[in-house]
Design an enzyme around this catalytic site. Structure first.
Site, mmCIF file in Angstrom:
data_model
loop_
_atom_site.group_PDB
_atom_site.id
_atom_site.type_symbol
_atom_site.label_atom_id
_atom_site.label_comp_id
_atom_site.label_asym_id
_atom_site.label_seq_id
_atom_site.Cartn_x
_atom_site.Cartn_y
_atom_site.Cartn_z
ATOM 1 N N PHE A 1 43.939 -5.584 125.580
ATOM 2 C CA PHE A 1 44.298 -6.615 125.082
ATOM 3 C C PHE A 1 45.765 -7.181 125.645
ATOM 4 C CE2 PHE A 1 46.231 -10.210 122.409
ATOM 5 C CZ PHE A 1 45.229 -10.951 122.345
ATOM 6 N N ASP B 1 52.665 -2.707 128.834
ATOM 7 C CA ASP B 1 52.596 -3.844 128.008
ATOM 8 C C ASP B 1 53.054 -3.462 126.494
ATOM 9 O OD1 ASP B 1 52.238 -5.889 126.066
ATOM 10 O OD2 ASP B 1 50.193 -6.479 126.930
ATOM 11 N N LYS C 1 56.618 -10.951 120.808
ATOM 12 C CA LYS C 1 56.424 -10.568 119.501
ATOM 13 C C LYS C 1 57.681 -10.609 118.725
ATOM 14 C CE LYS C 1 51.497 -10.131 119.222
ATOM 15 N NZ LYS C 1 50.675 -9.478 120.066
HETATM 16 C C1 LIG Z 1 49.838 -10.107 121.316
HETATM 17 C C2 LIG Z 1 49.936 -9.444 122.339
HETATM 18 C C3 LIG Z 1 49.839 -10.055 123.970
HETATM 19 C C4 LIG Z 1 49.818 -11.496 123.675
HETATM 20 O O1 LIG Z 1 50.766 -12.005 123.288
HETATM 21 P P1 LIG Z 1 50.860 -13.929 122.841
HETATM 22 O O2 LIG Z 1 52.370 -14.034 122.387
HETATM 23 O O3 LIG Z 1 49.860 -14.014 121.850
HETATM 24 O O4 LIG Z 1 50.568 -14.463 124.162
HETATM 25 C C5 LIG Z 1 49.641 -9.197 124.938
HETATM 26 N N1 LIG Z 1 49.564 -7.950 124.855
HETATM 27 C C6 LIG Z 1 49.594 -7.468 123.854
HETATM 28 C C7 LIG Z 1 49.409 -5.840 123.738
HETATM 29 C C8 LIG Z 1 49.710 -8.006 122.413
HETATM 30 O O5 LIG Z 1 49.442 -7.301 121.195
#
Ligand SMILES: *Cc1c(COP(=O)(O)O)cnc(C)c1O
Length: 399
Positions: free
Chosen positions: A140, A225, A254
């Site tokens: 994700f 990520d 985040k």
């Molecule tokens: C939430 C998330 C994203 C995307 O972030 P947004 O601010 O919602 O665009 C990308 N990678 C990971 C691992 C995430 O948990």
């Protein structure tokens, strides 16, 4: 207006791309939130780990209000007095050389794809338009067209094509598969150190080290990520630290703002980011003084208030207590720090009813991937709070 009226307004005018629990929140403080009816809940989702510092942290709030009175947005056409400080602080903290600020997590992912592709052409000599980026099953990384195009999840992508080429999907947690998938055209490998949305999937010990070694051997840019795992969530500042490795590029978002504001960043250890020349990338709001002031405060309280260490300690306690629960519904309880997943057996028929039952008892969490309940409270949680939570969670899991 009461909860029912507000829910009806949302349903009448809003796109239906979410299926939220029917709790309408109006206030938050630390690990607690209150709904419009005055009911109090423990937040065990933390806005998908964006509020690691707890709701409405007073220091971050203060930084935001003070900065909002002075200057909020200049665009990057001009410089501002917050940006350089933010750069230095985040780079020193994460041992990075260079940073590129954006807003949402998905934008950070898009940014790193551009950077790594250009680096591949410029430094590795990959032929034009042939650069490949390797990603993992059940990844994700966000919701843009490029990103969902390399998702392995049908519901994320069905009906939204065509997608961008240049991505290759390999199994998560399988370093040999990475080794085999790399070609001379491979520019980067993008992976979550722990897959959050997939249901808190933790790779076998040594995986991060192995992919680090392979990417060095084959001159492939390693991208972690850490938008969800980063900034203390797993009991280390970055999850990569559990195996003592450093990616070439690390994505954070985040919790970088403590939930006040969308702020993300690409952190680079290998100066891959150095490929960007003026005009090649940008964002109107990225790196704005308000965002920088908020991020500086959010990172400062995370460190100064010992939230990372607390996540490790409290996470160990929470996890070990959950692992003691002998419920016929539980397949596995796993986690790192305060990123915990309780996977239910298929016969339990989904995690959603468990989350609804927990909501009735005053604890908010959300199912992920149908049959996993994720517990990820703010990192300021105490042992007493966890005991309070367990008094509610255990009977629901047994039920
Ligand atoms: C939430 C998330 C994203 C995307 O972030 P947004 O601010 O919602 O665009 C990308 N990678 C990971 C691992 C995430 O948990």
């Amino acid at each position: 207006m009461d909860a029912q009226g507000l829910i009806e307004l949302e349903n009448q005018y809003g796109a239906k791309n979410y299926k939220p629990l029917d709790v309408v929140l109006k206030r938050g403080e630390g690990i607690w939130v209150w709904d419009v009816g005055g009911n109090k809940y423990m937040d065990c989702l933390s806005a998908y780990s964006a509020v690691n510092q707890g709701h409405c942290h007073p220091v971050i709030h203060d930084a935001m209000v003070q900065q909002a009175k002075k200057l909020t947005l200049t665009s990057r056409a001009f410089r501002n007095d917050q940006l350089g400080h933010f750069y230095k602080e985040i780079c020193e903290l994460t041992n990075s050389h260079m940073v590129l600020p954006m807003n949402s997590g998905a934008e950070a992912v898009e940014t790193v794809i551009k950077a790594v592709r250009k680096w591949g052409y410029q430094d590795k000599g990959i032929p034009e338009n042939k650069a490949e980026i390797i990603v993992c099953t059940n990844n994700f990384h966000g919701r843009t067209i490029a990103i969902i195009g390399f998702s392995s999840e049908d519901s994320y992508k069905e009906g939204f094509g065509p997608f961008a080429p240049g991505f290759k999907i390999i199994p998560f947690g399988d370093a040999a598969a990475l080794d085999a998938a790399i070609t001379p055209n491979t520019a980067g490998f993008l992976v979550e150190p722990i897959q959050g949305e997939a249901g808190v999937i933790i790779p076998a010990e040594g995986y991060l080290k192995d992919v680090r070694r392979i990417c060095i051997e084959k001159n492939v840019a390693l991208i972690f990520d850490e938008i969800q795992t980063g900034l203390g969530r797993t009991g280390k500042l970055l999850a990569e630290a559990h195996e003592g490795v450093e990616a070439d590029l690390t994505l954070v978002g985040k919790a970088l703002s403590g939930g006040f504001y969308p702020i993300s960043a690409v952190l680079s250890n290998k100066e891959v980011l150095g490929v960007f020349m003026p005009g090649e990338h940008g964002s109107t709001f990225g790196g704005n003084p308000l965002g920088c002031a908020v991020a500086r405060a959010a990172v400062r309280v995370l460190i100064q208030e010992g939230m990372v260490e607390n996540a490790e300690k409290m996470g160990n306690y929470f996890l070990s207590e959950l692992q003691k629960v002998k419920s016929p519904h539980i397949e596995e309880v796993r986690g790192k720090g305060l990123m915990i997943g309780v996977e239910l057996k298929p016969e339990a028929e989904g995690a959603r009813p468990f989350c609804e039952a927990l909501m009735q008892k005053g604890l908010l969490c959300k199912e992920t991937h149908e049959n996993v309940i994720r517990f990820a409270p703010p990192l300021v949680i105490t042992k007493d709070d966890i005991d309070w939570a367990l008094e509610r969670i255990v009977p629901v899991l047994m039920g």
